[in-house]
Design an enzyme around this catalytic site. Structure first.
Site, PDB file in Angstrom:
ATOM      1  N   SER A 218       0.843  -1.187   0.000  1.00 43.65           N
ATOM      2  CA  SER A 218       0.000   0.000   0.000  1.00 43.65           C
ATOM      3  C   SER A 218       0.887   1.248   0.000  1.00 43.65           C
ATOM      4  O   SER A 218       1.771   1.378  -0.833  1.00 43.65           O
ATOM      5  CB  SER A 218      -0.959  -0.042   1.193  1.00 43.65           C
ATOM      6  OG  SER A 218      -2.006   0.879   1.030  1.00 43.65           O
ATOM      7  N   LYS A 222       4.487   2.199  -2.145  1.00 47.27           N
ATOM      8  CA  LYS A 222       4.965   3.425  -2.799  1.00 47.27           C
ATOM      9  C   LYS A 222       6.391   3.729  -2.341  1.00 47.27           C
ATOM     10  O   LYS A 222       7.263   4.093  -3.132  1.00 47.27           O
ATOM     11  CB  LYS A 222       4.058   4.610  -2.445  1.00 47.27           C
ATOM     12  CG  LYS A 222       2.561   4.434  -2.675  1.00 47.27           C
ATOM     13  CD  LYS A 222       1.807   5.701  -2.273  1.00 47.27           C
ATOM     14  CE  LYS A 222       0.343   5.470  -1.936  1.00 47.27           C
ATOM     15  NZ  LYS A 222      -0.459   4.959  -3.026  1.00 47.27           N
ATOM     16  N   GLN A 260      -7.623   5.989  -7.513  1.00 49.55           N
ATOM     17  CA  GLN A 260      -7.407   7.206  -6.742  1.00 49.55           C
ATOM     18  C   GLN A 260      -6.839   8.298  -7.644  1.00 49.55           C
ATOM     19  O   GLN A 260      -5.795   8.120  -8.258  1.00 49.55           O
ATOM     20  CB  GLN A 260      -6.453   6.961  -5.572  1.00 49.55           C
ATOM     21  CG  GLN A 260      -6.274   8.194  -4.696  1.00 49.55           C
ATOM     22  CD  GLN A 260      -5.385   7.953  -3.485  1.00 49.55           C
ATOM     23  OE1 GLN A 260      -4.554   7.056  -3.486  1.00 49.55           O
ATOM     24  NE2 GLN A 260      -5.569   8.758  -2.437  1.00 49.55           N
ATOM     25  N   GLU A 268      -3.962  13.435   0.382  1.00 48.07           N
ATOM     26  CA  GLU A 268      -4.199  12.510   1.491  1.00 48.07           C
ATOM     27  C   GLU A 268      -3.108  12.583   2.540  1.00 48.07           C
ATOM     28  O   GLU A 268      -3.370  12.619   3.743  1.00 48.07           O
ATOM     29  CB  GLU A 268      -4.317  11.077   0.963  1.00 48.07           C
ATOM     30  CG  GLU A 268      -4.619  10.066   2.056  1.00 48.07           C
ATOM     31  CD  GLU A 268      -4.832   8.666   1.525  1.00 48.07           C
ATOM     32  OE1 GLU A 268      -4.804   7.728   2.344  1.00 48.07           O
ATOM     33  OE2 GLU A 268      -5.021   8.480   0.305  1.00 48.07           O
ATOM     34  N   TRP A 312      -9.462   1.261  -6.576  1.00 50.50           N
ATOM     35  CA  TRP A 312      -8.730   2.415  -6.041  1.00 50.50           C
ATOM     36  C   TRP A 312      -7.234   2.328  -6.314  1.00 50.50           C
ATOM     37  O   TRP A 312      -6.538   3.340  -6.427  1.00 50.50           O
ATOM     38  CB  TRP A 312      -8.998   2.502  -4.548  1.00 50.50           C
ATOM     39  CG  TRP A 312      -8.539   3.744  -3.844  1.00 50.50           C
ATOM     40  CD1 TRP A 312      -7.527   3.852  -2.939  1.00 50.50           C
ATOM     41  CD2 TRP A 312      -9.108   5.059  -3.946  1.00 50.50           C
ATOM     42  NE1 TRP A 312      -7.425   5.138  -2.472  1.00 50.50           N
ATOM     43  CE2 TRP A 312      -8.382   5.912  -3.073  1.00 50.50           C
ATOM     44  CE3 TRP A 312     -10.160   5.599  -4.690  1.00 50.50           C
ATOM     45  CZ2 TRP A 312      -8.677   7.263  -2.919  1.00 50.50           C
ATOM     46  CZ3 TRP A 312     -10.443   6.946  -4.541  1.00 50.50           C
ATOM     47  CH2 TRP A 312      -9.703   7.761  -3.679  1.00 50.50           C
ATOM     48  N   HIS A 349      -6.999  -6.415   0.504  1.00 52.03           N
ATOM     49  CA  HIS A 349      -5.858  -5.511   0.371  1.00 52.03           C
ATOM     50  C   HIS A 349      -4.739  -5.936   1.307  1.00 52.03           C
ATOM     51  O   HIS A 349      -4.943  -6.146   2.503  1.00 52.03           O
ATOM     52  CB  HIS A 349      -6.300  -4.083   0.684  1.00 52.03           C
ATOM     53  CG  HIS A 349      -5.256  -3.039   0.465  1.00 52.03           C
ATOM     54  ND1 HIS A 349      -4.379  -3.055  -0.602  1.00 52.03           N
ATOM     55  CD2 HIS A 349      -4.942  -1.919   1.180  1.00 52.03           C
ATOM     56  CE1 HIS A 349      -3.578  -2.011  -0.540  1.00 52.03           C
ATOM     57  NE2 HIS A 349      -3.899  -1.312   0.534  1.00 52.03           N
TER      58      HIS A 349
END
Length: 400
Positions: A218, A222, A260, A268, A312, A349
């Site tokens: 998640s 990144k 997203q 965010e 997403w 997820h």
């Protein structure tokens, strides 16, 4: 690459190594640090930028050319997406033991410290290691069963979430200022680099300095991609379900149903650099895109894991980024070193998935132990299969 001997004997307690502070050599971390990077012209295009064309408009023709072309991509990514990753600090010191790593950093008259925990596999070391950002989503059991140590690193210790952009917090910002324009993803990447510095200084009694991987899921996926892209000492990069600001092309997620939006990822958390504000609603104006960040890892090992069941996460745009980055791997003659896998049955997820266990083991053997053969597997979920041809107007050269 030397092979690690993994015996069946119980591991004897390891004493912590305490090196003196040392200057880190930038070339270790960034082989193209000496390459000049000109100012790019201002352009806007819905298509993906050509990773093989220099800022001056000429195309690279040899594998050696990639070194400085990668430096251009890195600089453009810093200027428009991430914010700058500083040159290695003036001094880094710390300790490595069988249970923990401590890191002490001094730069520009300021100091900061952080730590990470270590979990060793069975057998006798020194061991390769995988830095796990954030502590969830990574198959740490398989990593250890594959003969690699797990370094559990809390990225929030170097770059905290929940802070305003003008008051960023954590070890990175203690050194480089709370108003730094550098986003959290590069701050986290910097933290991984400093852990590697300490491993390099430790003498290799516990962990091997030449065999480090990085993973995370998640938002920490990144961060794992950023770490692997920005530090060329990392032998294996494994982002998991990274979503927008991770693997997926930003030009794609902007129009991918349910993904997203870039503006949402920018707002965010301060993951992205402050400069991305100018592009959050105009991704076509970006001088780079994430297929080129993927390519920055080349020719080192890269295993991208994605989840097509959560819209997403923008997995269709992720497949395009992987396919685009793979063109650089192919041009360098290392097409087997990149794998992509989104064809999974469990849509939870950051779940640990059976489909990824065998390729995870294969990648650790190939890139961290130096045995086996890279597979270069692409398993793209049919429901989220992107078409690179729709996004590029450039071909892949044969690099001499």
């Amino acid at each position: 690459m030397a092979l690690t001997s993994l015996g069946a004997s119980a591991l004897a307690p390891q004493a912590a190594a305490t090196p003196t502070p040392a200057q880190v050599v930038l070339a270790d971390e960034d082989e193209g640090a000496d390459c000049p990077v000109p100012e790019p012209p201002s352009t806007s295009t819905p298509r993906l930028p050509d990773p093989f064309t220099r800022i001056d408009g000429t195309r690279i023709t040899s594998r050696e050319d990639w070194r400085c072309r990668r430096a251009e991509i890195k600089e453009l990514a810093e200027r428009s997406i991430y914010g700058q990753k500083p040159a290695p600090p003036q001094s880094v010191s710390g300790t490595v033991s069988s249970t923990s790593i401590t890191v002490n950093v001094s730069d520009q008259g300021r100091s900061a410290s952080f730590s990470a925990s270590v979990s060793l596999p069975s057998g006798s070391g020194p061991f390769p290691a995988v830095v796990v950002l954030g502590g969830f989503g990574a198959d740490t059991t398989t990593i250890r069963d594959s003969g690699a140590a797990v370094i559990s690193f809390d990225p929030l210790s170097v770059g905290r979430e929940g802070t305003p952009r003008n008051n960023k917090q954590g070890a990175f910002y203690s050194l480089y200022g709370a108003q730094s324009g550098t986003g959290l993803l590069v701050a986290w990447s910097w933290g991984v680099s400093r852990i590697i510095d300490v491993i390099e200084q430790s003498g290799g009694n516990v962990l091997r300095a030449d065999a480090t991987g990085v993973t995370g899921c998640s938002r920490y996926g990144k961060g794992a991609l950023a770490a692997g892209a920005f530090d060329q000492r990392i032998a294996l990069t494994m982002p998991i379900e990274s979503g927008t600001a991770g693997v997926p092309i930003l030009r794609g997620v902007a129009g991918e149903s349910g993904a997203q939006p870039p503006s949402s990822a920018y707002g965010e958390q301060p993951w992205l650099g402050d400069a991305f504000s100018a592009y959050q609603g105009n991704t076509g104006g970006l001088p780079v895109d994430m297929h080129e960040v993927v390519a920055m890892v080349a020719p080192r090992g890269l295993f991208i894991m994605e989840n097509p069941h959560v819209d997403w996460l923008g997995a269709r745009s992720g497949s395009v980024a992987a396919l685009g980055g793979a063109e650089v791997y192919k041009a360098l003659g290392e097409g087997g070193n990149i794998s992509y896998w989104s064809d999974v049955s469990d849509g939870t997820h950051c779940a640990v998935r059976d489909e990824w266990r065998a390729p995870l083991q294969q990648h650790i053997q190939e890139f961290l132990h130096g045995s086996g053969e890279a597979q270069g597997t692409f398993r793209i979920a049919p429901s989220k299969a992107g078409d690179l041809a729709e996004w590029r107007d450039w071909g892949t050269p044969t690099l001499t």
